[in-house]
Design an enzyme around this catalytic site. Structure first.
Site, PDB file in Angstrom:
ATOM      1  N   LYS A 155       2.293  -4.026   6.663  1.00  0.00           N
ATOM      2  CA  LYS A 155       2.707  -4.009   5.256  1.00  0.00           C
ATOM      3  C   LYS A 155       4.227  -3.841   5.158  1.00  0.00           C
ATOM      4  CE  LYS A 155      -1.335  -4.481   3.324  1.00  0.00           C
ATOM      5  NZ  LYS A 155      -1.678  -5.768   2.710  1.00  0.00           N
ATOM      6  N   TYR A 190      -1.674  -1.284  10.874  1.00  0.00           N
ATOM      7  CA  TYR A 190      -1.913  -1.814   9.521  1.00  0.00           C
ATOM      8  C   TYR A 190      -0.706  -1.519   8.621  1.00  0.00           C
ATOM      9  CZ  TYR A 190      -3.607  -1.915   4.695  1.00  0.00           C
ATOM     10  OH  TYR A 190      -3.729  -2.146   3.343  1.00  0.00           O
ATOM     11  N   SER A 231       0.838  -1.198   0.000  1.00  0.00           N
ATOM     12  CA  SER A 231       0.000   0.000   0.000  1.00  0.00           C
ATOM     13  C   SER A 231       0.874   1.249   0.000  1.00  0.00           C
ATOM     14  CB  SER A 231      -0.837  -0.021   1.281  1.00  0.00           C
ATOM     15  OG  SER A 231      -1.398   1.231   1.532  1.00  0.00           O
TER      16      SER A 231
HETATM   17  P1  NAD Z   1     -10.963  -7.346   1.148  1.00  0.00           P
HETATM   18  O1  NAD Z   1     -11.167  -7.358   2.618  1.00  0.00           O
HETATM   19  O2  NAD Z   1     -12.146  -7.112   0.270  1.00  0.00           O
HETATM   20  O3  NAD Z   1     -10.277  -8.702   0.677  1.00  0.00           O
HETATM   21  C1  NAD Z   1      -9.426  -9.457   1.519  1.00  0.00           C
HETATM   22  C2  NAD Z   1      -9.899 -10.896   1.471  1.00  0.00           C
HETATM   23  O4  NAD Z   1      -9.037 -11.695   2.277  1.00  0.00           O
HETATM   24  C3  NAD Z   1     -11.321 -11.085   2.017  1.00  0.00           C
HETATM   25  O5  NAD Z   1     -12.086 -11.844   1.102  1.00  0.00           O
HETATM   26  C4  NAD Z   1     -11.120 -11.833   3.335  1.00  0.00           C
HETATM   27  O6  NAD Z   1     -12.223 -12.689   3.626  1.00  0.00           O
HETATM   28  C5  NAD Z   1      -9.827 -12.587   3.075  1.00  0.00           C
HETATM   29  N1  NAD Z   1      -9.039 -12.900   4.272  1.00  0.00           N
HETATM   30  C6  NAD Z   1      -8.679 -12.061   5.281  1.00  0.00           C
HETATM   31  N2  NAD Z   1      -7.931 -12.716   6.179  1.00  0.00           N
HETATM   32  C7  NAD Z   1      -7.794 -13.996   5.723  1.00  0.00           C
HETATM   33  C8  NAD Z   1      -7.145 -15.150   6.197  1.00  0.00           C
HETATM   34  N3  NAD Z   1      -6.464 -15.136   7.355  1.00  0.00           N
HETATM   35  N4  NAD Z   1      -7.207 -16.302   5.469  1.00  0.00           N
HETATM   36  C9  NAD Z   1      -7.897 -16.341   4.306  1.00  0.00           C
HETATM   37  N5  NAD Z   1      -8.551 -15.279   3.806  1.00  0.00           N
HETATM   38  C10 NAD Z   1      -8.500 -14.121   4.505  1.00  0.00           C
HETATM   39  O7  NAD Z   1      -9.818  -6.273   0.838  1.00  0.00           O
HETATM   40  P2  NAD Z   1      -9.314  -5.665  -0.548  1.00  0.00           P
HETATM   41  O8  NAD Z   1      -9.704  -4.241  -0.584  1.00  0.00           O
HETATM   42  O9  NAD Z   1      -9.681  -6.559  -1.649  1.00  0.00           O
HETATM   43  O10 NAD Z   1      -7.746  -5.695  -0.285  1.00  0.00           O
HETATM   44  C11 NAD Z   1      -6.938  -6.789  -0.706  1.00  0.00           C
HETATM   45  C12 NAD Z   1      -5.519  -6.547  -0.252  1.00  0.00           C
HETATM   46  O11 NAD Z   1      -5.062  -5.290  -0.787  1.00  0.00           O
HETATM   47  C13 NAD Z   1      -5.330  -6.450   1.253  1.00  0.00           C
HETATM   48  O12 NAD Z   1      -4.127  -7.096   1.594  1.00  0.00           O
HETATM   49  C14 NAD Z   1      -5.232  -4.956   1.503  1.00  0.00           C
HETATM   50  O13 NAD Z   1      -4.476  -4.668   2.644  1.00  0.00           O
HETATM   51  C15 NAD Z   1      -4.531  -4.479   0.244  1.00  0.00           C
HETATM   52  N6  NAD Z   1      -4.785  -3.067  -0.056  1.00  0.00           N
HETATM   53  C16 NAD Z   1      -6.070  -2.635  -0.220  1.00  0.00           C
HETATM   54  C17 NAD Z   1      -6.314  -1.281  -0.466  1.00  0.00           C
HETATM   55  C18 NAD Z   1      -7.715  -0.770  -0.607  1.00  0.00           C
HETATM   56  O14 NAD Z   1      -7.920   0.445  -0.540  1.00  0.00           O
HETATM   57  N7  NAD Z   1      -8.713  -1.618  -0.852  1.00  0.00           N
HETATM   58  C19 NAD Z   1      -5.242  -0.372  -0.557  1.00  0.00           C
HETATM   59  C20 NAD Z   1      -3.935  -0.858  -0.410  1.00  0.00           C
HETATM   60  C21 NAD Z   1      -3.717  -2.217  -0.167  1.00  0.00           C
HETATM   61  N1  UFG Z   2     -12.476  11.120   3.474  1.00  0.00           N
HETATM   62  C1  UFG Z   2     -13.464  11.997   3.872  1.00  0.00           C
HETATM   63  N2  UFG Z   2     -14.599  11.467   4.413  1.00  0.00           N
HETATM   64  C2  UFG Z   2     -14.798  10.125   4.564  1.00  0.00           C
HETATM   65  C3  UFG Z   2     -13.763   9.248   4.145  1.00  0.00           C
HETATM   66  C4  UFG Z   2     -12.607   9.779   3.616  1.00  0.00           C
HETATM   67  O1  UFG Z   2     -13.321  13.214   3.751  1.00  0.00           O
HETATM   68  O2  UFG Z   2     -15.853   9.712   5.078  1.00  0.00           O
HETATM   69  C5  UFG Z   2     -11.252  11.692   2.864  1.00  0.00           C
HETATM   70  C6  UFG Z   2      -9.986  11.367   3.626  1.00  0.00           C
HETATM   71  O3  UFG Z   2      -9.760  12.337   4.622  1.00  0.00           O
HETATM   72  C7  UFG Z   2      -8.944  11.394   2.506  1.00  0.00           C
HETATM   73  C8  UFG Z   2      -9.718  10.887   1.281  1.00  0.00           C
HETATM   74  O4  UFG Z   2     -11.099  11.090   1.592  1.00  0.00           O
HETATM   75  O5  UFG Z   2      -8.535  12.717   2.246  1.00  0.00           O
HETATM   76  C9  UFG Z   2      -9.489   9.415   0.989  1.00  0.00           C
HETATM   77  O6  UFG Z   2      -9.761   8.658   2.168  1.00  0.00           O
HETATM   78  P1  UFG Z   2      -9.871   7.055   2.152  1.00  0.00           P
HETATM   79  O7  UFG Z   2     -10.191   6.618   3.534  1.00  0.00           O
HETATM   80  O8  UFG Z   2     -10.771   6.626   1.061  1.00  0.00           O
HETATM   81  O9  UFG Z   2      -8.412   6.612   1.715  1.00  0.00           O
HETATM   82  P2  UFG Z   2      -7.004   6.851   2.433  1.00  0.00           P
HETATM   83  O10 UFG Z   2      -6.123   7.490   1.419  1.00  0.00           O
HETATM   84  O11 UFG Z   2      -7.133   7.510   3.734  1.00  0.00           O
HETATM   85  O12 UFG Z   2      -6.563   5.356   2.736  1.00  0.00           O
HETATM   86  C10 UFG Z   2      -6.544   4.361   1.718  1.00  0.00           C
HETATM   87  C11 UFG Z   2      -6.763   2.981   2.333  1.00  0.00           C
HETATM   88  C12 UFG Z   2      -5.614   2.634   3.234  1.00  0.00           C
HETATM   89  C13 UFG Z   2      -4.338   2.742   2.491  1.00  0.00           C
HETATM   90  C14 UFG Z   2      -4.201   4.124   1.864  1.00  0.00           C
HETATM   91  C15 UFG Z   2      -2.976   4.220   1.000  1.00  0.00           C
HETATM   92  O13 UFG Z   2      -7.946   2.971   3.093  1.00  0.00           O
HETATM   93  O14 UFG Z   2      -5.762   1.298   3.638  1.00  0.00           O
HETATM   94  O15 UFG Z   2      -5.345   4.397   1.037  1.00  0.00           O
HETATM   95  O16 UFG Z   2      -3.008   3.192   0.052  1.00  0.00           O
HETATM   96  F1  UFG Z   2      -3.320   2.548   3.344  1.00  0.00           F
END
Ligand code: NAD
Ligand code: UFG
Length: 343
Positions: free
Chosen positions: A152, A148, A124
């Site tokens: 990572k 979190y 991330s």
């Molecule tokens: P998500 O929660 O939708 O998907 C994660 C999946 O992993 C889920 O289906 C959950 O049931 C499964 N899971 C969790 N723990 C597990 C375990 N111990 N064993 C087996 N399955 C398990 O999340 P996502 O948004 O699809 O994110 C996927 C990955 O990308 C994550 O590692 C997250 O940290 C990373 N990531 C996501 C974002 C974002 O904004 N969505 C940003 C940066 C990184």
């Molecule tokens: N925001 C609002 N109101 C809300 C939610 C978010 O104003 O209800 C704003 C936040 O302050 C930020 C922007 O919208 O300025 C984006 O916020 P998000 O929560 O959607 O995303 P972040 O950038 O804070 O975080 C995301 C993921 C994290 C990851 C990060 C960097 O949630 O897991 O991107 O990849 F670490």
């Protein structure tokens, strides 16, 4: 080639399953459904017209993982499984270290015992901490401000150590910026449980009437309109980046056996710009009011995308309007997420 996709029932994982199936790979999903719904797997089958093999299992069970890797002759892993809510990670840090760090360690151990030595890992942009310069390049210093983010960083370090110990290992660490959007069919998309933490799901719930209004966290940042700026990337572009990373790793053409690369568009949009774009796409008013800054938020965060272009020959293509349109299409077709049939 068979690829194991951990977390394949989740938001990004489900889109990745579609991309890999459509590219001709066999896949096996391992997911414990802790943050997903098995219906997403049926939708993947509906989109691709292919059956997928799925094991409802936890990545923390090494014996079971070894059985799965061997039974399906897996040759590579794309690893999404983990917990991802920043706020929750400060409340239950041990669950985060266990799922993310111990889970990845267990997965790597199972891979080592099964002779599977290629993994793509979901990292991330949070690993960059407070940006010291923008756009963020991969050699920007890393730091974490919450458990979190620390999971990572720890996993990234673990992968680098394993890669250094044995050149046969191949790792692609992909640092996502802000994934949004949904498959253009409207069959799969983001389905957060409870009150959404992230901007896009919150906006959609204001648009469809589930929430009164959006709280915009901070309007006094040093950005063009005072609200936070992020690099939103369409999930379809994001998973295409995974496909390219997989191909580069599998071909052995990468410069090193462990690379970290940004997956973003390189463009930053403010919260207010996101609100306006979503209003255009949905034809709905998004009511909002300003609220104090959220703890731990940075003012601006967007990617330098040159390394991804050079290393992966990949560039995000979908614009903000497509991100909003596809999100709204998914929400309109699935007002109760995966809980009811798609309309
Ligand atoms: P998500 O929660 O939708 O998907 C994660 C999946 O992993 C889920 O289906 C959950 O049931 C499964 N899971 C969790 N723990 C597990 C375990 N111990 N064993 C087996 N399955 C398990 O999340 P996502 O948004 O699809 O994110 C996927 C990955 O990308 C994550 O590692 C997250 O940290 C990373 N990531 C996501 C974002 C974002 O904004 N969505 C940003 C940066 C990184
Ligand atoms: N925001 C609002 N109101 C809300 C939610 C978010 O104003 O209800 C704003 C936040 O302050 C930020 C922007 O919208 O300025 C984006 O916020 P998000 O929560 O959607 O995303 P972040 O950038 O804070 O975080 C995301 C993921 C994290 C990851 C990060 C960097 O949630 O897991 O991107 O990849 F670490």
């Amino acid at each position: 080639m068979t690829v194991l996709i951990t977390g394949g029932a989740g938001y990004i994982g489900s889109h990745c399953c579609v991309a890999f199936l459509q590219a001709g790979y066999d896949i096996v999903v391992v997911d414990n459904l802790s943050n997903s719904n098995r219906m997403s797997l049926e939708r993947i089958e509906a989109i691709t017209g292919q059956k997928i093999k799925c094991e409802i299992a936890d990545i923390r069970n090494q014996d079971n993982l070894e059985r799965i890797l061997k039974a399906h002759n897996c040759e590579a892993v794309v690893h999404f499984a983990g917990l991802k809510a920043v706020g929750e990670s400060t409340q239950i840090p041990l669950a985060y270290y266990e799922n993310n760090v111990v889970g990845t360690h267990t997965l790597l151990s199972a891979m080592a015992n099964s002779g599977v030595k290629q993994m793509i890992f979901s990292s991330s942009a949070t690993v960059y901490g407070e940006p010291q310069f923008l756009p963020l390049t991969e050699d920007h210093p890393t730091s974490a401000v919450n458990p979190y983010g620390r999971t990572k960083l720890m996993i990234e370090e673990m992968l680098r150590d394993v890669a250094a110990s044995d050149p046969q290992w191949r790792f692609g660490i992909l640092r996502y910026f802000n994934p949004v959007g949904a498959h253009h069919s409207g069959q799969i998309g983001e389905n957060p449980l409870g009150i959404p933490n992230n901007l896009m799901p919150f906006i959609t719930q204001v648009a469809d009437g589930r929430r009164e209004q959006l709280a915009v966290f901070g309007n006094d940042y040093e950005t063009r309109d005072g609200t936070g700026v992020r690099d939103y990337i369409h999930v379809t572009d994001l998973v295409e980046g995974h496909l390219r990373a997989h191909e580069v790793l599998a071909s052995g053409s990468a410069r090193s056996n462990c690379f970290a690369v940004n997956l973003g568009t390189g463009n930053g949009y403010s919260v207010l710009e996101m609100v306006k774009a979503f209003e255009r796409a949905s034809n709905k008013e998004i009511r909002f009011s300003f609220a104090p800054r959220r703890d731990g938020d940075v003012a601006e965060c967007y990617a330098n995308t040159e390394l991804a272009e050079e290393l992966l020959d990949w560039k995000a293509e979908r614009d903000l309007d497509a991100m909003c349109r596809d999100t709204w299409n998914w929400v309109c077709k699935n007002p109760r997420g995966y809980e009811a049939p798609s309309t």
